[in-house]
Design a protein around this motif. Structure first.
Motif, PDB file in Angstrom:
ATOM      1  N   ARG A  67       0.881  -1.387  -0.129  1.00  0.00           N
ATOM      2  CA  ARG A  67      -0.116  -0.041   0.026  1.00  0.00           C
ATOM      3  C   ARG A  67       0.918   1.298  -0.171  1.00  0.00           C
ATOM      4  NH1 ARG A  67      -5.198   0.368   0.702  1.00  0.00           N
ATOM      5  NH2 ARG A  67      -5.152  -1.978   2.182  1.00  0.00           N
ATOM      6  N   THR A  68       0.183   2.200  -0.506  1.00  0.00           N
ATOM      7  CA  THR A  68       1.708   2.989  -0.600  1.00  0.00           C
ATOM      8  C   THR A  68       1.517   4.804   0.720  1.00  0.00           C
ATOM      9  OG1 THR A  68      -0.501   4.609  -1.527  1.00  0.00           O
ATOM     10  CG2 THR A  68       1.447   3.437  -3.217  1.00  0.00           C
ATOM     11  N   ASP A  82       0.275   7.284   1.749  1.00  0.00           N
ATOM     12  CA  ASP A  82      -0.941   7.722   1.523  1.00  0.00           C
ATOM     13  C   ASP A  82      -2.346   6.712   2.185  1.00  0.00           C
ATOM     14  OD1 ASP A  82      -1.730   9.604  -1.539  1.00  0.00           O
ATOM     15  OD2 ASP A  82      -1.448   7.642  -1.017  1.00  0.00           O
ATOM     16  N   GLY A  83      -1.927   5.097   1.769  1.00  0.00           N
ATOM     17  CA  GLY A  83      -3.612   4.876   1.768  1.00  0.00           C
ATOM     18  C   GLY A  83      -3.742   4.625   0.264  1.00  0.00           C
ATOM     19  N   SER A  84      -3.847   5.244  -0.897  1.00  0.00           N
ATOM     20  CA  SER A  84      -4.768   5.363  -2.030  1.00  0.00           C
ATOM     21  C   SER A  84      -4.328   4.640  -3.462  1.00  0.00           C
ATOM     22  CB  SER A  84      -4.295   7.275  -2.591  1.00  0.00           C
ATOM     23  OG  SER A  84      -3.119   7.085  -2.936  1.00  0.00           O
ATOM     24  N   GLY A  85      -3.026   4.011  -2.892  1.00  0.00           N
ATOM     25  CA  GLY A  85      -3.056   2.753  -3.796  1.00  0.00           C
ATOM     26  C   GLY A  85      -2.370   2.223  -3.517  1.00  0.00           C
ATOM     27  N   ARG A  86      -1.962   1.101  -4.099  1.00  0.00           N
ATOM     28  CA  ARG A  86      -1.217  -0.205  -4.124  1.00  0.00           C
ATOM     29  C   ARG A  86      -0.157  -0.705  -4.792  1.00  0.00           C
ATOM     30  NH1 ARG A  86      -5.773  -4.396  -2.057  1.00  0.00           N
ATOM     31  NH2 ARG A  86      -7.292  -3.004  -3.612  1.00  0.00           N
ATOM     32  N   ARG A 139     -11.591   0.592 -10.991  1.00  0.00           N
ATOM     33  CA  ARG A 139     -13.260   0.562  -9.929  1.00  0.00           C
ATOM     34  C   ARG A 139     -13.986  -0.342 -11.096  1.00  0.00           C
ATOM     35  NH1 ARG A 139     -13.082   5.868  -6.989  1.00  0.00           N
ATOM     36  NH2 ARG A 139     -12.839   4.949  -5.035  1.00  0.00           N
TER      37      ARG A 139
END
Length: 90
Positions: A3-4, A6-10, A43
Motif C-alpha cells: 500500500r502506498t 497515503d493509502g490511496s494506492g497499492r 473500479r
C-alpha cells in the motif's frame, strides 16, 4: 501488494519462476524476466479497457476472474509497455 504511504494506492511486487527467458521478443508475455509492467487497481475494468483500446492498447490474453476476489487482465500500450489491471470483486 504494498500500500502506498497515503493509502490511496497499492503496488504489486512479483517474481516469476516460469516460463524460461526468451530475450529480444517484442511481444514477450507479461511474465517475461525483465519485462516492465505495473498493475493498477480500477473500479470498472470493462470501461477502462474500452477507453484504453481507443488509444491503441491491446488486450493480452483474456480478462479473467481470479478466485472470488479480482477480475484481472494485461494490456500492451502503443509503446509496448505492459499494464495490468485489477478490479476487486467483493
Amino acid at each position: 501488494m504494498l500500500r502506498t504511504p497515503d493509502g490511496s494506492g497499492r503496488i504489486e511486487l512479483t517474481k516469476y519462476h516460469a516460463p524460461s527467458v526468451h530475450e529480444g521478443d517484442p511481444h514477450a508475455p507479461a511474465n517475461m524476466l525483465g519485462a516492465h509492467r505495473i498493475m493498477f487497481a480500477v473500479r470498472d475494468i470493462d470501461d477502462i479497457l474500452d477507453r484504453l483500446r481507443h488509444h491503441g492498447a491491446e488486450l493480452l490474453g483474456e480478462l479473467v476472474q481470479y478466485e472470488n476476489s479480482y477480475r484481472l487482465c494485461y494490456v500492451r500500450g502503443p509503446a509496448g509497455i505492459l499494464v495490468a489491471l485489477a478490479e476487486e470483486t467483493k
